[in-house]
Design an enzyme around this catalytic site. Structure first.
Site, PDB file in Angstrom:
ATOM      1  N   GLU A  22      -6.773  -0.799  -2.189  1.00 53.25           N
ATOM      2  CA  GLU A  22      -6.208  -2.094  -2.624  1.00 53.25           C
ATOM      3  C   GLU A  22      -6.951  -2.666  -3.822  1.00 53.25           C
ATOM      4  O   GLU A  22      -6.827  -3.850  -4.138  1.00 53.25           O
ATOM      5  CB  GLU A  22      -6.225  -3.103  -1.470  1.00 53.25           C
ATOM      6  CG  GLU A  22      -7.598  -3.560  -1.013  1.00 53.25           C
ATOM      7  CD  GLU A  22      -8.231  -2.667   0.044  1.00 53.25           C
ATOM      8  OE1 GLU A  22      -9.100  -3.169   0.781  1.00 53.25           O
ATOM      9  OE2 GLU A  22      -7.853  -1.476   0.133  1.00 53.25           O
TER      10      GLU A  22
ATOM     11  N   ASP B 259      -9.535  -7.045  -6.022  1.00 55.06           N
ATOM     12  CA  ASP B 259      -9.422  -6.530  -4.654  1.00 55.06           C
ATOM     13  C   ASP B 259      -8.503  -7.451  -3.865  1.00 55.06           C
ATOM     14  O   ASP B 259      -8.787  -8.641  -3.719  1.00 55.06           O
ATOM     15  CB  ASP B 259     -10.807  -6.456  -4.018  1.00 55.06           C
ATOM     16  CG  ASP B 259     -10.785  -5.797  -2.651  1.00 55.06           C
ATOM     17  OD1 ASP B 259     -10.262  -6.420  -1.707  1.00 55.06           O
ATOM     18  OD2 ASP B 259     -11.297  -4.677  -2.511  1.00 55.06           O
TER      19      ASP B 259
ATOM     20  N   HIS C 195       2.345  -0.013   7.306  1.00 58.38           N
ATOM     21  CA  HIS C 195       1.908   0.619   6.060  1.00 58.38           C
ATOM     22  C   HIS C 195       2.995   0.692   4.988  1.00 58.38           C
ATOM     23  O   HIS C 195       2.688   0.522   3.796  1.00 58.38           O
ATOM     24  CB  HIS C 195       1.347   2.012   6.359  1.00 58.38           C
ATOM     25  CG  HIS C 195       0.014   1.979   7.032  1.00 58.38           C
ATOM     26  ND1 HIS C 195      -1.157   1.725   6.355  1.00 58.38           N
ATOM     27  CD2 HIS C 195      -0.333   2.142   8.338  1.00 58.38           C
ATOM     28  CE1 HIS C 195      -2.179   1.742   7.194  1.00 58.38           C
ATOM     29  NE2 HIS C 195      -1.715   1.991   8.417  1.00 58.38           N
TER      30      HIS C 195
ATOM     31  N   ASN D 274      -1.635  -4.784   6.415  1.00 56.03           N
ATOM     32  CA  ASN D 274      -1.081  -3.503   6.846  1.00 56.03           C
ATOM     33  C   ASN D 274      -0.887  -3.473   8.359  1.00 56.03           C
ATOM     34  O   ASN D 274       0.127  -2.989   8.865  1.00 56.03           O
ATOM     35  CB  ASN D 274      -2.014  -2.360   6.436  1.00 56.03           C
ATOM     36  CG  ASN D 274      -1.600  -1.703   5.138  1.00 56.03           C
ATOM     37  OD1 ASN D 274      -0.471  -1.832   4.692  1.00 56.03           O
ATOM     38  ND2 ASN D 274      -2.530  -0.986   4.520  1.00 56.03           N
TER      39      ASN D 274
ATOM     40  N   ASP E 188       2.389  -0.584   1.225  1.00 56.25           N
ATOM     41  CA  ASP E 188       2.650   0.190   0.010  1.00 56.25           C
ATOM     42  C   ASP E 188       3.569  -0.589  -0.933  1.00 56.25           C
ATOM     43  O   ASP E 188       3.355  -0.604  -2.158  1.00 56.25           O
ATOM     44  CB  ASP E 188       3.292   1.531   0.358  1.00 56.25           C
ATOM     45  CG  ASP E 188       2.302   2.513   0.963  1.00 56.25           C
ATOM     46  OD1 ASP E 188       1.089   2.240   0.922  1.00 56.25           O
ATOM     47  OD2 ASP E 188       2.756   3.556   1.480  1.00 56.25           O
TER      48      ASP E 188
END
Length: 304
Positions: A233, A190, A203, A198, A207
């Site tokens: 994630e 994680d 965002h 983010n 990504d």
């Protein structure tokens, strides 16, 4: 049906004297002009006639396949089926049907074409038992199905297996026939504070972080590993064989390639003889929870 004679020159034609009142010339025209692949084999399974569509299907000219068995350009995985055609035809005749099988043809350059083949018994010269194969090319359908299947188990952002694909592979590993003495370790990773990343970078940057990490971590894990995007994630990892005993080291190396100085937390567990892979993964998830509680960049396994 009238008797057939083998072609006597390089034109892949069938020499028939009559065909339902149509003279031999018209029969040859219809045979060669057909867009449906058609091949005729003698009692030894050797090709005596094939139209242009058949030649295109197998990726070879008529002079290259005349007098040869279609076994020579059949996909290796379909050779057992090819060898059993005679018996399969007998079973089909007993049911009052023609034989229909799906098989693959391999071109000289490695290209594979799929086709549904209808195999019928015909009378050759002297009443000998010949066979006629009529092929329906299903390659495009097969490729479309493969693309759909791949999309169903692939994460569109990273290109890794998605949760469904990973679980399917784990189910295969959990099958009794797949169990071996080789150790198996499952892990869940994680990315730490990903929401904050983010929020501060946007965002698109988040990504990009996921994509770059997926690529770099896959290289570290190696070709024998099963690595997937679990969701958001989170990522899942399976290590088998010698690499399983190096799980902690592998995870540390993967942690070193997280882009932009970010970290991940991870939990891992070794599969026990009496548990399922899903049960093992649940234990790895519990260790991830403990790692997250202890702070960013932590890895927790069976021994800590």
């Amino acid at each position: 049906m009238t008797a057939f004679s083998p072609a006597v020159d390089n034109e892949h034609v069938i020499d028939a004297t009559t065909f339902d009142g149509v003279d031999d010339g018209w029969f040859r025209v219809m045979f060669d002009a057909s867009t449906v692949p058609i091949g005729l084999a003698d009692e030894d399974g050797l090709l005596r006639a094939a139209n242009a569509a058949y030649c295109a299907m197998v990726g070879r000219s008529w002079p290259q396949i005349a007098g040869r068995s279609s076994r020579e350009f059949t996909h290796p995985d379909d050779l057992d089926q090819h060898a059993a055609v005679e018996g399969l035809m007998a079973q089909a005749r007993a049911r009052g049907d023609d034989l229909r099988i799906e098989k693959r043809y391999v071109h000289p350059d490695g290209t594979v074409r799929w086709g549904w083949v209808s195999v019928s018994a015909v009378s050759g010269p002297g009443g000998r038992a010949w066979t006629m194969a009529v092929i329906h090319d299903t390659t495009e359908r097969r490729l479309a199905e493969d693309r759909l299947l791949a999309a169903a188990v692939t994460d569109p952002l990273t290109g890794l297996l998605n949760r469904r694909g990973w679980l399917e592979r784990l189910t295969e590993l959990d099958a009794p026939s797949s169990r071996t003495d080789s150790p198996l370790v499952l892990a869940i990773l994680d990315l730490d504070q990903f929401k904050a990343y983010n929020d501060s970078h946007g965002h698109p940057a988040g990504d990009q972080l996921l994509v770059e990490f997926a690529t770099a971590a896959s290289e570290v894990a190696g070709t024998g590993a099963l690595f997937s995007r679990w969701g958001g994630e989170e990522f899942a990892l399976a290590l088998a064989g010698p690499r399983a005993s190096q799980a902690h080291t592998v995870l540390r190396a993967m942690g070193a390639v997280v882009p932009d100085s970010q970290t991940f937390s991870a939990g891992f567990a070794a599969l026990r003889a009496t548990e399922t892979v899903i049960g093992c993964f649940d234990r790895a998830d519990a260790r991830l929870y403990r790692a997250k509680r202890d702070g960013p960049g932590q890895i927790r396994g069976d021994d800590n």
